[in-house]
Design a protein around this motif. Structure first.
Motif, PDB file in Angstrom:
ATOM      1  N   VAL A 188      -3.843   2.533 -10.916  1.00  0.00           N
ATOM      2  CA  VAL A 188      -2.492   1.959 -10.867  1.00  0.00           C
ATOM      3  C   VAL A 188      -2.599   0.436 -10.819  1.00  0.00           C
ATOM      4  N   LEU A 201      -0.204  -2.986 -10.259  1.00  0.00           N
ATOM      5  CA  LEU A 201       1.086  -3.588  -9.910  1.00  0.00           C
ATOM      6  C   LEU A 201       1.131  -4.986 -10.503  1.00  0.00           C
ATOM      7  N   LEU A 229       4.719  -0.939 -11.802  1.00  0.00           N
ATOM      8  CA  LEU A 229       3.454  -0.247 -11.542  1.00  0.00           C
ATOM      9  C   LEU A 229       3.171   0.713 -12.689  1.00  0.00           C
ATOM     10  N   LEU A 279      -7.638  -0.314  -2.950  1.00  0.00           N
ATOM     11  CA  LEU A 279      -6.827  -1.369  -3.545  1.00  0.00           C
ATOM     12  C   LEU A 279      -7.578  -2.693  -3.540  1.00  0.00           C
ATOM     13  N   PHE A 293       2.190   1.972  -3.416  1.00  0.00           N
ATOM     14  CA  PHE A 293       1.181   2.663  -4.235  1.00  0.00           C
ATOM     15  C   PHE A 293       1.134   4.148  -3.873  1.00  0.00           C
ATOM     16  N   THR A 316       0.829  -1.207   0.000  1.00  0.00           N
ATOM     17  CA  THR A 316       0.000   0.000   0.000  1.00  0.00           C
ATOM     18  C   THR A 316       0.861   1.254   0.000  1.00  0.00           C
TER      19      THR A 316
END
Length: 306
Positions: free
Chosen positions: A96, A98, A80, A67, A42, A39
């Motif tokens: 975003v 990942l 990312l 998320l 991000f 997290t």
């Protein structure tokens, strides 16, 4: 030597919308990078993206994050990729993804604003933590030197330390007389490295706490040993209320509570506040409760679903 939190969550810009990270084994639970570390990665991507590619928006602060953890991540390189979804006058939102080894593992939406220039209605509410936690420590500096605080004491016997490696990276202070009720954890946190918490660190803070299930387990199962469960996050939401100072803060308070544990799935409600008692962030999680063997199992068909 374990990397610092800053090193463990560092990112590198590959182009205007692509970033790389390297998830470190010392910040893992078992073989899986801790959800709070992911997290924070991000949050670092979003902060960097709005400081560089989207600098003209003048929206440096993450105010909300959502998320979805589709698959378990693994230690090692991660990519990312950012998509600018909405660029607005007051708030802007990015998407975003990942990925590792060609797998999309965590996806999220992050909304940015400028908290320092926000205007609008502000009202005091009668909300408070119920039941109230023990009084805050009188002297934070003494908590980590043997501590004579009547209400708080550092946790030194952390369970399953070889499995929960990340627990060695964070100093945790708990109520000396035990938690106020079952299914609830009150704690004060400090990074073991001495680094200070910033808004990007709140990702870690909102997902780092002792198990909320242990006391509930003992009441249900008596003297039966508490198993080394793994609690993979399915969904994590974060609502950031306050900008921490640029130099960061040494300590943050966390309360986490579950309302229902059913069929191997639980909710988590998290409140984070500073030494003054002001709310820094709120978070809600959906998490699973599974055996630790699920964490360590080999990946199947390159999907590695949780």
């Amino acid at each position: 030597m374990a990397p610092t939190f800053a090193e463990a969550t560092a990112i590198t810009a590959l182009d205007s919308h692509t970033y790389s990270s390297n998830l470190n084994t010392e910040w893992c639970v078992g073989s899986v990078p801790h959800g709070g570390v992911v997290t924070s990665v991000f949050l670092r991507v979003a902060t960097t993206h709005f400081r560089t590619t989207l600098a003209t928006q003048n929206q440096p602060h993450t105010v909300s994050l959502h998320l979805e953890f589709l698959r378990r991540t693994q230690e090692g390189p991660a990519t990312l990729v950012v998509r600018d979804v909405k660029l607005g006058r007051q708030t802007s939102t990015i998407h975003v993804v990942l990925s590792q080894d060609g797998r999309d593992e965590v996806v999220g939406y992050l909304t940015h604003s400028n908290i320092d220039t926000e205007t609008g209605l502000s009202l005091k509410t009668p909300w408070s933590l119920e039941p109230p936690p023990p009084p805050s420590p009188a002297n934070f500096a003494e908590l980590l030197t043997g501590g004579n605080d009547p209400n708080w004491i550092e946790q030194t016997d952390k369970p399953f330390p070889k499995f929960r490696k990340i627990s060695q990276r964070v100093r945790t202070v708990l109520p000396r007389k035990g938690q106020v009720i079952s299914g609830l954890i009150d704690e004060w946190l400090r990074l073991d490295s001495g680094e200070r918490f910033t808004n990007e660190s709140v990702g870690l803070v909102c997902d780092h706490f002792p198990s909320v299930l242990e006391d509930l387990w003992r009441k249900a199962e008596g003297n039966k040993p508490f198993p080394p469960f793994w609690y993979p996050t399915v969904v994590l939401n974060l609502d950031i209320k306050k900008v921490l100072p640029p130099e960061g803060v040494e300590w943050l308070f966390v309360r986490v509570r579950t309302k229902s544990v059913k069929n191997g799935r639980m909710d988590l409600e998290v409140v984070i506040s500073d030494e003054a008692g002001e709310v820094v962030a709120l978070s809600n999680h959906v998490a699973l409760v599974v055996g630790s063997e699920r964490n360590l199992a080999a990946r199947r068909n390159d999907q590695a679903k949780i």
